[in-house]
Design an enzyme around this catalytic site. Structure first.
Site, short mmCIF file in Angstrom:
data_model
loop_
_atom_site.label_atom_id
_atom_site.label_comp_id
_atom_site.label_asym_id
_atom_site.label_seq_id
_atom_site.Cartn_x
_atom_site.Cartn_y
_atom_site.Cartn_z
N LYS A 19 0.83 -1.22 0.00
CA LYS A 19 0.00 0.00 0.00
C LYS A 19 0.86 1.26 0.00
O LYS A 19 0.63 2.20 -0.76
CB LYS A 19 -0.90 0.04 1.24
CG LYS A 19 -1.97 -1.00 1.31
CD LYS A 19 -2.84 -0.83 2.55
CE LYS A 19 -2.10 -0.99 3.86
NZ LYS A 19 -1.60 -2.34 4.12
N LYS A 41 -1.66 9.29 6.50
CA LYS A 41 -1.63 7.91 7.01
C LYS A 41 -2.32 8.02 8.37
O LYS A 41 -1.68 8.34 9.39
CB LYS A 41 -0.17 7.44 7.14
CG LYS A 41 0.01 6.11 7.85
CD LYS A 41 -0.28 4.90 6.98
CE LYS A 41 -0.21 3.62 7.81
NZ LYS A 41 -0.48 2.41 7.02
N1 LIG Z 1 6.86 -3.73 -6.31
C1 LIG Z 1 7.70 -4.07 -5.33
N2 LIG Z 1 8.92 -4.61 -5.59
C2 LIG Z 1 9.74 -4.96 -4.57
N3 LIG Z 1 9.47 -4.80 -3.26
C3 LIG Z 1 8.26 -4.27 -2.93
C4 LIG Z 1 7.33 -3.88 -3.94
N4 LIG Z 1 6.22 -3.38 -3.32
C5 LIG Z 1 6.46 -3.46 -2.00
N5 LIG Z 1 7.69 -3.98 -1.76
C6 LIG Z 1 8.29 -4.22 -0.42
O1 LIG Z 1 7.35 -4.95 0.35
C7 LIG Z 1 7.31 -4.47 1.70
C8 LIG Z 1 5.88 -4.09 2.06
O2 LIG Z 1 5.47 -2.98 1.27
P1 LIG Z 1 4.64 -1.79 1.93
O3 LIG Z 1 5.30 -1.30 3.17
O4 LIG Z 1 4.36 -0.79 0.87
O5 LIG Z 1 3.31 -2.60 2.32
P2 LIG Z 1 2.03 -2.03 3.11
O6 LIG Z 1 0.83 -2.72 2.54
O7 LIG Z 1 2.03 -0.57 3.09
O8 LIG Z 1 2.30 -2.58 4.58
P3 LIG Z 1 1.58 -2.07 5.95
O9 LIG Z 1 0.33 -2.88 6.05
O10 LIG Z 1 2.61 -2.41 6.96
O11 LIG Z 1 1.32 -0.60 5.83
C9 LIG Z 1 8.30 -3.30 1.77
O12 LIG Z 1 9.51 -3.75 2.29
C10 LIG Z 1 8.47 -2.89 0.32
O13 LIG Z 1 9.75 -2.34 0.07
MG LIG Z 2 2.08 0.80 4.70
#
Ligand SMILES: Nc1ncnc2c1ncn2[C@@H]1O[C@H](COP(=O)(O)OP(=O)(O)OP(=O)(O)O)[C@@H](O)[C@H]1O
Ligand SMILES: [Mg+2]
Length: 243
Positions: A19, A41
């Site tokens: 996200k 956020k």
């Molecule tokens: N397209 C991508 N390629 C490589 N790594 C990715 C990609 N998208 C996300 N990641 C990695 O996956 C992990 C989780 O991504 P992110 O923090 O954006 O998830 P989130 O859904 O926001 O998590 P949360 O629920 O904790 O807010 C991070 O370490 C990020 O760097």
């Molecule tokens: Mg996040």
């Protein structure tokens, strides 16, 4: 009369689906185009200590990506230390998450930006407070959803359930983005986009690639150009800019 900023609420089928990275890539892409992008956020658990403050790393990345300079208490009104369910993280420090501070932060951001990008926490049915779920935020703020999904096995079910949840709560959904798909997809990664596009009641906007990167900012820079294919400006009916 003041025109209210447009916005979107980025949710996921789960925690850790990307996200923040997708929201930041969209914010980066739009701010590069010349839009004034605010970011929010509303609730973070797993905040990190910086000096005397507890900060949201998600909000930090979103602020950097968008160039939003609103104070941190506006862009991340609730930050908790423990990386656990938000309602529980709040409860353990004797606090309660309420909708009003989130609404006020959103209103302030929409006064000074053309567009506000809001990132949820976990998925839509994550409880925030005694009578508040993540899904209540887009519903009560009047924001359309963007759903971020995993690329691998299980994603069709999770994505369609998230769509049904939004639909049953009358939350408009702009579309679905699969994040982190391999360059040479095999198994579910290969067919899931097609099944989701066929079965979901909302548009499938495309898949963002899995990238190798040195850090989160580098990852966002690499993903931002791919956002061009998602038709975000059209979906949000933004005034056309050619920056
Ligand atoms: N397209 C991508 N390629 C490589 N790594 C990715 C990609 N998208 C996300 N990641 C990695 O996956 C992990 C989780 O991504 P992110 O923090 O954006 O998830 P989130 O859904 O926001 O998590 P949360 O629920 O904790 O807010 C991070 O370490 C990020 O760097
Ligand atoms: Mg996040």
């Amino acid at each position: 009369m003041e025109t209210k900023a447009k916005g979107m609420f980025i949710t996921g089928t789960d925690t850790g689906v990307g996200k923040t990275v997708v929201a930041a890539a969209i914010a980066r892409y739009l701010s590069r185009k010349g839009y004034a992008v605010g970011v929010l956020k509303p609730v973070t658990s797993g905040g990190v200590k910086r000096g005397d403050s507890l900060v949201s790393q998600d909000a930090e990345l979103l602020r950097w990506a968008s160039g939003c300079t609103a104070p941190c208490h506006i862009t991340s009104p609730y930050v908790f230390r423990e990386p656990i369910a938000p309602s529980e993280a709040a409860h353990r420090v004797g606090r309660e998450i309420g909708f009003e501070p989130i609404r006020e932060a959103y209103e302030q951001l929409s006064l000074s930006h053309e567009l506000v990008i809001v990132e949820g926490a976990g998925g839509l049915l994550v409880p925030l407070g005694p009578d508040l779920l993540v899904a209540d935020l887009p519903a009560r703020l009047g924001l359309p959803l963007l759903i971020v999904s995993r690329p691998d096995l299980g994603t069709v079910n999770h994505t369609l359930m998230t769509c049904e949840c939004a639909l049953s709560r009358h939350i408009r959904t702009l579309g679905i983005v699969i994040n982190g798909r391999s360059d040479s997809p095999a198994g579910a990664e290969e067919y899931a986009p097609r099944l989701i596009a066929e079965l979901s009641p909302v548009p499938f906007l495309g898949a963002l690639p899995r990238m190798t990167s040195s850090d989160e900012k580098d990852l966002v820079e690499k993903l931002a150009p791919a956002v061009a294919h998602m038709r975000i400006e059209t979906l949000l009916a933004l005034e056309v800019k050619h920056a």
